[in-house]
Design a protein around this motif. Structure first.
Motif, PDB file in Angstrom:
ATOM      1  N   MET A 115       3.117   2.568   1.154  1.00 48.51           N
ATOM      2  CA  MET A 115       3.195   3.153   2.490  1.00 48.51           C
ATOM      3  C   MET A 115       1.803   3.345   3.071  1.00 48.51           C
ATOM      4  SD  MET A 115       5.983   6.126   1.798  1.00 48.51           S
ATOM      5  CE  MET A 115       5.998   6.651   3.510  1.00 48.51           C
ATOM      6  N   TYR A 158      -2.528   3.265   6.818  1.00 51.26           N
ATOM      7  CA  TYR A 158      -1.100   3.030   6.715  1.00 51.26           C
ATOM      8  C   TYR A 158      -0.797   1.531   6.709  1.00 51.26           C
ATOM      9  CZ  TYR A 158      -0.394   7.980   7.614  1.00 51.26           C
ATOM     10  OH  TYR A 158      -0.410   9.348   7.523  1.00 51.26           O
ATOM     11  N   GLU A 159       0.217   1.180   5.970  1.00 51.88           N
ATOM     12  CA  GLU A 159       0.668  -0.210   5.954  1.00 51.88           C
ATOM     13  C   GLU A 159       1.457  -0.501   7.232  1.00 51.88           C
ATOM     14  OE1 GLU A 159      -0.132  -2.549   3.391  1.00 51.88           O
ATOM     15  OE2 GLU A 159      -1.535  -0.852   3.186  1.00 51.88           O
ATOM     16  N   GLN A 160       1.514  -1.779   7.531  1.00 57.40           N
ATOM     17  CA  GLN A 160       2.228  -2.189   8.734  1.00 57.40           C
ATOM     18  C   GLN A 160       3.683  -1.742   8.667  1.00 57.40           C
ATOM     19  OE1 GLN A 160       1.952  -6.402   9.400  1.00 57.40           O
ATOM     20  NE2 GLN A 160       2.470  -6.247  11.559  1.00 57.40           N
ATOM     21  N   GLY A 161       4.142  -1.171   9.754  1.00 55.62           N
ATOM     22  CA  GLY A 161       5.527  -0.731   9.818  1.00 55.62           C
ATOM     23  C   GLY A 161       5.754   0.700   9.390  1.00 55.62           C
ATOM     24  N   VAL A 162       4.731   1.355   8.871  1.00 56.73           N
ATOM     25  CA  VAL A 162       4.861   2.752   8.460  1.00 56.73           C
ATOM     26  C   VAL A 162       4.304   3.633   9.562  1.00 56.73           C
ATOM     27  CG1 VAL A 162       4.204   4.479   6.738  1.00 56.73           C
ATOM     28  CG2 VAL A 162       4.645   2.114   6.033  1.00 56.73           C
ATOM     29  N   GLU A 163       5.120   4.539  10.069  1.00 58.68           N
ATOM     30  CA  GLU A 163       4.709   5.380  11.190  1.00 58.68           C
ATOM     31  C   GLU A 163       3.804   6.511  10.712  1.00 58.68           C
ATOM     32  OE1 GLU A 163       9.260   5.322  12.483  1.00 58.68           O
ATOM     33  OE2 GLU A 163       8.022   6.514  13.852  1.00 58.68           O
ATOM     34  N   LYS A 164       2.572   6.502  11.160  1.00 58.36           N
ATOM     35  CA  LYS A 164       1.629   7.515  10.696  1.00 58.36           C
ATOM     36  C   LYS A 164       1.964   8.899  11.222  1.00 58.36           C
ATOM     37  CE  LYS A 164      -1.799   6.566  14.297  1.00 58.36           C
ATOM     38  NZ  LYS A 164      -3.208   6.173  14.579  1.00 58.36           N
ATOM     39  N   ASP A 201      15.355   8.198   5.889  1.00 63.79           N
ATOM     40  CA  ASP A 201      14.124   8.494   5.139  1.00 63.79           C
ATOM     41  C   ASP A 201      14.430   8.847   3.684  1.00 63.79           C
ATOM     42  OD1 ASP A 201      12.938  10.262   8.044  1.00 63.79           O
ATOM     43  OD2 ASP A 201      12.575   8.169   7.471  1.00 63.79           O
TER      44      ASP A 201
END
Lengths: 109, 122
Positions: B47, B58-64, B88
């Motif tokens: 993540m 943050y990795e792509q697609g993970v909402e900070k 979640d």
């Protein structure tokens, strides 16, 4: 094609058998990890390898950097060895790990 | 060997609430900690990377803004799932990096995993 491939996906063995799990990877790596995940989910780091061979108790891990291949061996397997074994490689310096999909091992008494 | 703990080990919360998960390195300092999530029968998915004293990556697609990470000390990183939703629900695992000595191939380090936190959002 996944960058880290494990085989077999599932493995059933009888207690006492010698077990081998294989991991092949396609990227340049600085280290390779073998992890154990029990049904409850917790992960235990078994080995971290960058070359050669390591042994801990009944577990042996080997790596061949030229062939981009690693093996995890379990001698005298026991039902408590039943778990998912995950191969993960680190590509680069402080890069994150790239995980294989895991090998589910079941050892029958 | 080095030990990483997580707290809580499992948590059930109602949709819309926030949940904080702690990750501690118990006997070593960790300048870097990773947060992963794992869905049933799937492999771990990174993540974010948490570095002490700086913002997480943050990795792509993970909402900070949804997954807040704080790495305030060399032994503690926290992940807060804000306004949690049932999707979640997952197994969250942290990993701490213990910086090792410089070897022939450069700096090598060891990575240790926490036992994981199972989050269920109802």
């Amino acid at each position: 094609k996944n960058e880290v491939e494990q085989s077999p996906q599932n493995l059933t063995a009888q207690e006492g058998e010698f077990i081998t799990i294989n991991c092949s990877y396609s990227v340049g790596i600085s280290a390779l990890h073998w992890l154990q995940q029990h049904p409850g989910g917790g992960i235990v780091s078994l080995f971290m390898l960058s070359s050669g061979k390591k042994k801990h108790g009944r577990l042996i891990a080997t790596i061949n950097i030229q062939e981009k291949h690693s093996s995890l061996h379990i001698t005298a397997s026991h039902p408590r060895d039943s778990a998912v074994y995950i191969c993960a490689v680190r590509s680069g310096g402080q890069g994150n790990l790239i995980f294989g999909k895991g090998t589910k091992l079941s050892v029958k008494p | 060997g080095a030990v990483v703990s997580q707290h809580p080990s499992w948590v059930i919360c109602k949709s819309g609430t926030s949940v904080k998960i702690e990750c501690r390195s118990l006997d070593f300092q960790a300048t870097t900690m990773f947060w992963y999530r794992q869905f049933p029968k799937q492999s771990l998915m990174l993540m974010a990377t948490s570095n002490e004293g700086s913002k997480a990556t943050y990795e792509q697609g993970v909402e900070k803004d949804k997954f807040l990470i704080n790495h305030a000390s060399l032994t503690l990183s926290t992940l807060t799932v804000t306004s949690a939703h049932p999707e979640d629900s997952s197994f969250y695992i942290c990993s701490a990096v213990k910086t090792g000595v410089v070897g022939p191939s450069g700096i090598s380090y060891e990575q240790y995993f926490g036992p994981g936190t199972r989050l269920t959002v109802t």
